[in-house]
Design a protein around this motif. Structure first.
Motif, PDB file in Angstrom:
ATOM      1  N   ASN A  57      45.176  37.716  33.176  1.00 58.10           N
ATOM      2  CA  ASN A  57      44.067  37.203  32.390  1.00 58.10           C
ATOM      3  C   ASN A  57      43.215  38.367  31.910  1.00 58.10           C
ATOM      4  O   ASN A  57      43.203  39.683  32.612  1.00 58.10           O
ATOM      5  CB  ASN A  57      43.304  36.614  33.264  1.00 58.10           C
ATOM      6  CG  ASN A  57      42.617  35.324  32.541  1.00 58.10           C
ATOM      7  OD1 ASN A  57      42.311  35.411  31.256  1.00 58.10           O
ATOM      8  ND2 ASN A  57      42.506  34.182  33.014  1.00 58.10           N
ATOM      9  N   THR A  58      42.462  38.094  30.811  1.00 59.16           N
ATOM     10  CA  THR A  58      41.546  39.220  30.181  1.00 59.16           C
ATOM     11  C   THR A  58      40.324  38.945  31.337  1.00 59.16           C
ATOM     12  O   THR A  58      39.939  37.941  31.852  1.00 59.16           O
ATOM     13  CB  THR A  58      41.121  39.043  28.912  1.00 59.16           C
ATOM     14  OG1 THR A  58      40.611  37.445  28.643  1.00 59.16           O
ATOM     15  CG2 THR A  58      42.331  38.893  28.061  1.00 59.16           C
ATOM     16  N   ILE A  66      41.535  44.023  32.060  1.00 61.93           N
ATOM     17  CA  ILE A  66      42.394  42.828  32.327  1.00 61.93           C
ATOM     18  C   ILE A  66      42.727  42.714  33.939  1.00 61.93           C
ATOM     19  O   ILE A  66      42.395  43.619  34.836  1.00 61.93           O
ATOM     20  CB  ILE A  66      43.876  43.038  31.687  1.00 61.93           C
ATOM     21  CG1 ILE A  66      44.517  44.313  32.245  1.00 61.93           C
ATOM     22  CG2 ILE A  66      43.627  42.922  30.062  1.00 61.93           C
ATOM     23  CD1 ILE A  66      45.612  43.957  33.309  1.00 61.93           C
ATOM     24  N   CYS A 134      47.533  50.265  31.292  1.00 68.47           N
ATOM     25  CA  CYS A 134      46.328  50.297  31.997  1.00 68.47           C
ATOM     26  C   CYS A 134      46.216  51.582  32.994  1.00 68.47           C
ATOM     27  O   CYS A 134      47.204  51.774  33.558  1.00 68.47           O
ATOM     28  CB  CYS A 134      46.138  48.942  32.617  1.00 68.47           C
ATOM     29  SG  CYS A 134      45.858  47.526  31.540  1.00 68.47           S
TER      30      CYS A 134
END
Length: 174
Positions: A57-58, A66, A134
């Motif tokens: 999910n953001t 995230i 990320c």
């Protein structure tokens, strides 16, 4: 007690508490359609590590964050729990087989797919709907899972329809 109060008391719903059974809970959670992702990282020995994940999910646009969740019993838990960098690959509708491959245990998933490594050594799949690289921002205990929060460092998209999972099976949004 007034007549109005008596009427309200008579029609008020009775609250019931239900036991939460894991199978029923999974079915209820399955009502929420999710995208399907593959998360990758590099193990401490440099090995390519990856798994299929739907709990993505953001979180935030500023900073760009995230999150995703990993079961503590998953075979590659230690690699993700120790890594500093990872990549999320949002799968395209045509990638059900790839999703199944990375959901399986006991085989070298990367010998069957095209990938490169980024500067941090994270395997990057070449085929995807969206890819988000990320750096770990935080880890939080979440019961039998760990919630991994990542700050987005790089992102790419390919113009494709996403793979969707709903009620325990793949679904289409079109």
């Amino acid at each position: 007690m007034s007549t109005e109060a008596k009427l309200l008391t008579a029609v008020a719903p009775v609250e019931q508490q239900h036991t939460i059974e894991p199978l029923q809970l999974r079915q209820v959670f399955g009502q929420f359609a999710t995208g399907v992702t593959i998360v990758t990282t590099s193990g401490e020995d440099g090995s390519a590590v990856g798994m299929t994940v739907s709990s993505f999910n953001t979180v935030s646009l500023e900073p760009p964050l995230i999150l995703w969740c990993i079961d503590k019993k998953t075979g590659c838990f230690d690699a993700f729990n120790r890594c500093q960098d990872f990549a999320i690959h949002v799968l395209a509708q045509s990638q059900q087989d790839l999703s199944a491959l990375f959901a399986s245990r006991g085989q070298d998933k990367f010998e069957q797919v095209a990938f490169q490594r980024n500067a941090a050594g994270v395997p990057l799949l070449e085929d995807y709907c969206a890819r988000i690289q990320c750096r770990i921002s935080a880890r939080h205990d979440g019961g039998d899972h760990v919630i991994i929060v990542g700050e987005v460092t790089e992102m790419h998209t390919q113009n494709r329809e996403p793979l969707v999972f709903h009620r325990g099976r793949y679904a289409s949004i079109c």
